[in-house]
Design a protein around this motif. Structure first.
Motif, mmCIF file in Angstrom:
data_model
loop_
_atom_site.group_PDB
_atom_site.id
_atom_site.type_symbol
_atom_site.label_atom_id
_atom_site.label_comp_id
_atom_site.label_asym_id
_atom_site.label_seq_id
_atom_site.Cartn_x
_atom_site.Cartn_y
_atom_site.Cartn_z
ATOM 1 N N MET A 192 4.070 46.055 66.697
ATOM 2 C CA MET A 192 5.047 46.962 66.131
ATOM 3 C C MET A 192 6.383 46.239 65.980
ATOM 4 O O MET A 192 6.912 45.687 66.933
ATOM 5 C CB MET A 192 5.201 48.168 67.047
ATOM 6 N N THR A 193 6.907 46.198 64.783
ATOM 7 C CA THR A 193 8.162 45.492 64.552
ATOM 8 C C THR A 193 9.346 46.424 64.738
ATOM 9 O O THR A 193 9.247 47.631 64.546
ATOM 10 C CB THR A 193 8.206 44.894 63.137
ATOM 11 N N ARG A 194 10.472 45.819 65.104
ATOM 12 C CA ARG A 194 11.702 46.576 65.302
ATOM 13 C C ARG A 194 12.654 46.316 64.150
ATOM 14 O O ARG A 194 12.592 45.293 63.499
ATOM 15 C CB ARG A 194 12.364 46.135 66.596
ATOM 16 N N LYS A 195 13.564 47.228 63.923
ATOM 17 C CA LYS A 195 14.602 47.032 62.922
ATOM 18 C C LYS A 195 15.802 46.422 63.634
ATOM 19 O O LYS A 195 16.261 46.927 64.649
ATOM 20 C CB LYS A 195 14.976 48.360 62.280
ATOM 21 N N LEU A 196 16.315 45.323 63.087
ATOM 22 C CA LEU A 196 17.443 44.640 63.702
ATOM 23 C C LEU A 196 18.678 44.739 62.810
ATOM 24 O O LEU A 196 18.569 44.970 61.611
ATOM 25 C CB LEU A 196 17.106 43.164 63.942
ATOM 26 N N ILE A 235 19.007 31.367 61.411
ATOM 27 C CA ILE A 235 17.961 30.536 60.820
ATOM 28 C C ILE A 235 16.632 31.287 60.759
ATOM 29 O O ILE A 235 15.937 31.253 59.755
ATOM 30 C CB ILE A 235 17.771 29.244 61.636
ATOM 31 N N ALA A 236 16.297 31.963 61.865
ATOM 32 C CA ALA A 236 15.015 32.660 61.944
ATOM 33 C C ALA A 236 15.172 33.933 62.764
ATOM 34 O O ALA A 236 16.051 34.020 63.623
ATOM 35 C CB ALA A 236 13.961 31.761 62.583
ATOM 36 N N VAL A 237 14.307 34.919 62.490
ATOM 37 C CA VAL A 237 14.323 36.195 63.207
ATOM 38 C C VAL A 237 12.917 36.493 63.704
ATOM 39 O O VAL A 237 11.948 36.394 62.949
ATOM 40 C CB VAL A 237 14.806 37.345 62.293
ATOM 41 N N ASP A 238 12.802 36.829 64.999
ATOM 42 C CA ASP A 238 11.529 37.234 65.593
ATOM 43 C C ASP A 238 11.609 38.744 65.827
ATOM 44 O O ASP A 238 12.210 39.198 66.800
ATOM 45 C CB ASP A 238 11.300 36.483 66.912
ATOM 46 N N PHE A 239 11.032 39.524 64.909
ATOM 47 C CA PHE A 239 11.126 40.982 64.983
ATOM 48 C C PHE A 239 10.330 41.557 66.151
ATOM 49 O O PHE A 239 10.718 42.569 66.722
ATOM 50 C CB PHE A 239 10.648 41.616 63.676
ATOM 51 N N GLU A 240 9.225 40.915 66.514
ATOM 52 C CA GLU A 240 8.389 41.414 67.613
ATOM 53 C C GLU A 240 9.160 41.468 68.929
ATOM 54 O O GLU A 240 9.052 42.420 69.692
ATOM 55 C CB GLU A 240 7.156 40.516 67.776
ATOM 56 N N ASN A 241 9.927 40.405 69.215
ATOM 57 C CA ASN A 241 10.639 40.300 70.487
ATOM 58 C C ASN A 241 12.136 40.540 70.355
ATOM 59 O O ASN A 241 12.876 40.370 71.320
ATOM 60 C CB ASN A 241 10.400 38.917 71.099
ATOM 61 N N ALA A 292 18.773 39.342 70.189
ATOM 62 C CA ALA A 292 19.558 39.855 69.059
ATOM 63 C C ALA A 292 20.736 40.710 69.520
ATOM 64 O O ALA A 292 21.731 40.830 68.811
ATOM 65 C CB ALA A 292 18.664 40.663 68.124
ATOM 66 N N SER A 293 20.658 41.267 70.725
ATOM 67 C CA SER A 293 21.762 42.084 71.232
ATOM 68 C C SER A 293 22.963 41.242 71.634
ATOM 69 O O SER A 293 24.043 41.780 71.874
ATOM 70 C CB SER A 293 21.296 42.917 72.424
#
Length: 107
Positions: free
Chosen positions: A1-5, A28-34, A69-70
């Motif tokens: 399940m992916t999150r919205k960042l 550079i890169a985004v890891d939506f899972e984590n 991301a926080s």
């Protein structure tokens, strides 16, 4: 399940906590899972590469690592710091991120 960042690849961000506090860079890169992001020039890690057929000599490589991301805020050029953001809907229906402090549109 992916999150919205609140950030995406290519955004300019500022780190607001941790050992790289105050540094700015491009995502550079985004890891939506984590819910983690990799920012240019932030959280530099050392990786040891073993020698193999393609690369005859081993080496030590410095590369960026992921941070939560926080711990980042979008960077506003006008304010000169990381800012909280809001969403503004244009007349044509497109959505844009805006700075809560000065109201300028962010990329």
């Amino acid at each position: 399940m992916t999150r919205k960042l609140h950030v995406k690849t290519g955004d300019n961000v500022q780190v607001i906590s941790g050992k790289d506090l105050g540094k700015t860079g491009k995502v550079i890169a985004v890891d939506f899972e984590n819910a983690r992001v990799k920012v240019e020039g932030v959280n530099i890690q050392t990786k040891h590469k073993k020698p193999n057929q393609a690369m005859q000599q081993g080496s030590i490589v410095k590369q960026e690592g992921f941070i939560d991301a926080s711990n980042v805020l979008l960077y506003c050029e006008k304010c000169g710091r990381g800012v909280r953001t809001g969403i503004k809907v244009n007349e044509d229906g497109s959505k844009v991120c805006v700075c809560k402090k000065c109201g300028t549109e962010l990329d």
